[in-house]
Design an enzyme around this catalytic site. Sequence first.
Site, PDB file in Angstrom:
ATOM      1  CD  GLU A 108     -52.974  27.391   7.176  1.00 53.87           C
ATOM      2  OE1 GLU A 108     -53.117  27.120   8.391  1.00 53.87           O
ATOM      3  OE2 GLU A 108     -53.914  27.699   6.431  1.00 53.87           O
TER       4      GLU A 108
ATOM      5  N   PRO B 194     -50.514  24.920  -1.383  1.00 49.27           N
ATOM      6  CG  PRO B 194     -51.927  23.281  -2.220  1.00 49.27           C
ATOM      7  CD  PRO B 194     -51.788  24.242  -1.096  1.00 49.27           C
TER       8      PRO B 194
ATOM      9  CE1 TYR C 211     -63.697  28.693  10.925  1.00 49.04           C
ATOM     10  CE2 TYR C 211     -64.275  26.778  12.268  1.00 49.04           C
ATOM     11  CZ  TYR C 211     -63.842  27.320  11.064  1.00 49.04           C
ATOM     12  OH  TYR C 211     -63.532  26.484  10.035  1.00 49.04           O
TER      13      TYR C 211
ATOM     14  CG  HIS D 260     -68.120  27.998  10.774  1.00 50.47           C
ATOM     15  ND1 HIS D 260     -69.052  28.164   9.792  1.00 50.47           N
ATOM     16  CD2 HIS D 260     -67.031  27.457  10.176  1.00 50.47           C
ATOM     17  CE1 HIS D 260     -68.552  27.736   8.632  1.00 50.47           C
ATOM     18  NE2 HIS D 260     -67.320  27.285   8.850  1.00 50.47           N
TER      19      HIS D 260
ATOM     20  CB  THR E 277     -13.206  22.235  -5.154  1.00 47.25           C
ATOM     21  OG1 THR E 277     -13.559  23.611  -5.242  1.00 47.25           O
ATOM     22  CG2 THR E 277     -11.702  22.118  -5.155  1.00 47.25           C
TER      23      THR E 277
END
Lengths: 646, 646
Positions: free
Chosen positions: A65, A68, A199, A203, A483
């Site tokens: 995971e 951004p 969870y 949760h 090259t």
Amino acid sequence: MVNETQHTCSASSSSRSDGGSSSGSESSKDNSRCSTPVLDADRHERLREKMRRRQDAGDKWFSLEFFPPRTANAAVNLISRFDRMGAGGPLFIDVTWHPAGDPGSDKETSSMIIANTAVNYCGLETILHMTCCNQTKDDITGHLQKAKRLGLKNIMALRGDPAGEEWEEEVDGFNYAVDLVKHIRNEFDDYFDICVAGYPKGHPEAESYEADLRHLKEKVFAGADFIITQLFFRPETFLKFMKDCQAIGITCPIIPGIFPIQGYHSLRQLVKLSKLEVPQEIKDVIEPIKDNDAAIRNYGVELAVSMCRELLDSGMVHGLHFYTLNREVATTEVLKRLGLWKEDPRRPLPWAVSAHPKRRVEDVRPIFWASRPKSYIYRTQEWDDFPNGRWGNSSSPAFGELKDYYLFYLKSKSPREELLKMWGEELTGEESVFEVFTCYITGEPNRNGYKVTCMPWNDDPLATETNLLKDQLEKVNRRGILTINSQPNINGKPSTDPIVGWGPSGGYVFQKAYLEFFTSSEIVTALLKVLKKYELRVNYHIVNVKGQNITNAPDLQPNAVTWGIFPGREIIQPTVVDPVSFLSWKDEAFALWIEQWAKLYEEESPSRMIIQYIHDNYYLVNLVDNDFPLENCLWQVVEDTFELLN
Amino acid sequence: MVNETQHTCSASSSSRSDGGSSSGSESSKDNSRCSTPVLDADRHERLREKMRRRQDAGDKWFSLEFFPPRTANAAVNLISRFDRMGAGGPLFIDVTWHPAGDPGSDKETSSMIIANTAVNYCGLETILHMTCCNQTKDDITGHLQKAKRLGLKNIMALRGDPAGEEWEEEVDGFNYAVDLVKHIRNEFDDYFDICVAGYPKGHPEAESYEADLRHLKEKVFAGADFIITQLFFRPETFLKFMKDCQAIGITCPIIPGIFPIQGYHSLRQLVKLSKLEVPQEIKDVIEPIKDNDAAIRNYGVELAVSMCRELLDSGMVHGLHFYTLNREVATTEVLKRLGLWKEDPRRPLPWAVSAHPKRRVEDVRPIFWASRPKSYIYRTQEWDDFPNGRWGNSSSPAFGELKDYYLFYLKSKSPREELLKMWGEELTGEESVFEVFTCYITGEPNRNGYKVTCMPWNDDPLATETNLLKDQLEKVNRRGILTINSQPNINGKPSTDPIVGWGPSGGYVFQKAYLEFFTSSEIVTALLKVLKKYELRVNYHIVNVKGQNITNAPDLQPNAVTWGIFPGREIIQPTVVDPVSFLSWKDEAFALWIEQWAKLYEEESPSRMIIQYIHDNYYLVNLVDNDFPLENCLWQVVEDTFELLN
């Protein structure tokens, strides 16, 4: 494996059928004549099918995971991290959704574009997170449509964090992840694979652990395909959770989320966000070493390894999901110690395959972009279909132009200062350029003591395969044959060869020797005289920045330079030298002199003028030795050319 | 050859053009992605272009004229003559138009259908003659449309002989060949290449030699592409004619018509029909030996050779047209002595290429029809396009059914009596069938002293290539592995290899070993056990007449078993083992047992029942050894199978 089939194919044969059931009237559209050559099932399967296949085969896997990045530079770095960590063979990666960061936009740093890059440019199976809280149905549908258009196939459906402190359910809005799951299934049918969050401790906002399990079941029954869990600290936490899920009828895969502790502060922050409690036994170890990052990371790795081993040994866990926090070292270390990191995953083709569904059948590309596959993908993204089996006379749709945005991919990973150290603060003539090329080949430090680890045409150090040609390459670069791409000839090595192999096992791979370089018009004149002696053996294309083009290719036909022969398959020929595409490549290859190198220097400075001179006056040359079973004659061609000049 | 091209391809590249003229906006439709692989210019050029190219290259050529046969049997013979004489490398053949024989009909013996066969099934460039006298415009247009539909591309436009003695010009009708030339150009534009007749001595009905030359010029100026002359007896006759033509402005190729004298009577008849006079010096030789056919033919050959030599030596003649009278010996002898006969013309592909324009791009076929290419062409004639480059998953249009007319091509060239001598007047059991197969392989006479020179699956003796496998084939046929198709493995022989080579020079050809045979279910059971050991190496398809099908082919994908690597080209893979087509081939292969063999015997006779039993109970098996660089393991597979049975 013996498949006994009763006239499986009678549908496509109108010939006498003297018996046998003629049931198979399966449409032939899906396997039309031009879509055979796929080598790995991976390219055709959906994520949930891959998961099932790996589970059935007893084949453990991992996923990674990422979140951004904030800046364009960080994006460039993250993408090269995708490439490096992708080499370890994750089943998928996922990219989180940051509501504050304009996650569905076209910005280089948005969740959407990062996921797009992972799929299309890095060839990684990717899940895009999406949160629904505080968004309209139209927003969500728009995001999903865009994701689909970009070739994304998997969504992690989340609620997200409510905006205010005192959150209230909205009538008709998205209040829970289950609403998003339902919405995706309603609007997009079975197109997306859907993942939801579990969870292990319940949760934090749920009434109870049991109530949370019931919510999870609702999400699964609304259409989710699998579950990834929140992080946890003890294996028994996960195993109990899994049994409890199964007890209430949740049968889809449940993937434990693993968080290797990498530092004191990141742990504290994560714990705060997720409202989890760190067990006392962990606190007891960490507190005393909280200022020693290395010690904490070592401990984190140990802890993660032992927890993962226990999970895998339980027999209930087939895949592990890692919260990387965009860092490489700890996760890679854990994976290597677990034996899940695949140092050299088998290559289905000799170049990086894109994971975009539209490119599924693609299996042939021009060799020119060998070191710049992302650029090739970018410049061909508008194509409606991709060559497969045969490149053909190049009536392919046009290559994309070298636009500004494209420069994002034209950008070097290294900052200006580093590039100047490698490529020279001050150039004194063409010879100083020859030296840079030579140092890149040899790996030796330049006169200022810096190693040249990348070039405008190649972001990475020399490929292992190219290393086979190192001595000859060094010799010719010193003398001004600069090259930028080459491959040795190969006359039938096993497809499992660690250096040049690709494709399924049991096959044989072949190559024609290839050499591509920039050089002066003086050398080109001599070279052309020499090439007359090699007319039937060597194909050449010689072009300058203005497009003046000299070639002996018959009818501008492409020349296959890499191919493989496999059991029970047609021939695969993944790379060609295509005379027509070469002219598109030449624009890019010449532009790199200016964009990446010349622009490091002040305008009007001698260094800049030297690069500009080369750009304006040198030729780009490619040579193919067609006689692959014999010793590569291209070095002799170059040798003869130098001799002629002396 | 160095082609300096300024941006030839800029049309298909939208990239920056920093200069250079972007003139080449040539449409790319004609060379779309899927039409590259053509190996010989021959397949794309029109006849007049081929003629020009050969002339420019100083490459002398010949062509052959035939007339349509009277019976279906004679048609079968003529077609095999096309194949044999086609092997000598004629630039084209032509088929005369016999107004009395319903020349435009669908009869097997019509001019139209014979020309169709030559083009489509024998792969020969063909000119169809057509006469216009006494025909309506509609008739003519109908014939031309049909010719075009069948893939014919060249017409010899003739007046033909008027029906009655007192012929008169018809107003608005076709009175002269020139009317037909104009009509073709009016109605079909430039589609056809048009040939017209020239008369070195002037047409017998013309007012004068000069008037006839003027008529010829009219025909050429109306749109004819080249001229073939009437026969003549002295080279100077032709050379004068040619100079006279040039003097009045006829510049197109003029091809001398050569008539090797083959017998006294045929000469007399021809002379009568053509109203020519035999020169006294020839009469003087022939009259005394008029009853000695061999002597006349020898003289005819001598005469033709010396005349041809004189013509070729003149430097004015580039091609020679032979009036064969449908006979082989004399013409072949003349051609061989002239050095124009190409014993082993280079094969563009390892199978006989059809000359139909629709099939131009075809370059891959299933191996099953290797000995029955005409049958393959017939059964695929309705296809809209032909596989090239890649066979692909076989969603090809259906194969044509085995209809009655098809039996024309199913028919053996040999008469029933001869077949009975080869295959047995009376069979006593399956073993007598094994014996027939074995004798075919070894070339030894059978127990009644007859050689087995053909089989239902193969009209010709064993191919040279198959001869490489002779010893092994003999062994396995003796024991009931009844082979009908096989090829050895080849690991990169030069494309010029006289036995297995094909394609342009400078290339390398490869093959996977292939073996196809009928065998009993007992042997199949053992074979399947043995094949388990070879699972990863050998692909197999096993099917009985009812279509029960056992295979280990992955996803019914085709397996390339012949391929070639050439300078400056993509890979060519002309033969594949395609699991889907195999089921269409199996219908044909099983039908041949009955149609060609069982039906030789009385119904209910033991011999017939034996063949019927084999047809009903045997399996058709094909095996591919994928490991082409190693020694062919298929013989070991068979050996292991026999061992298991013992």
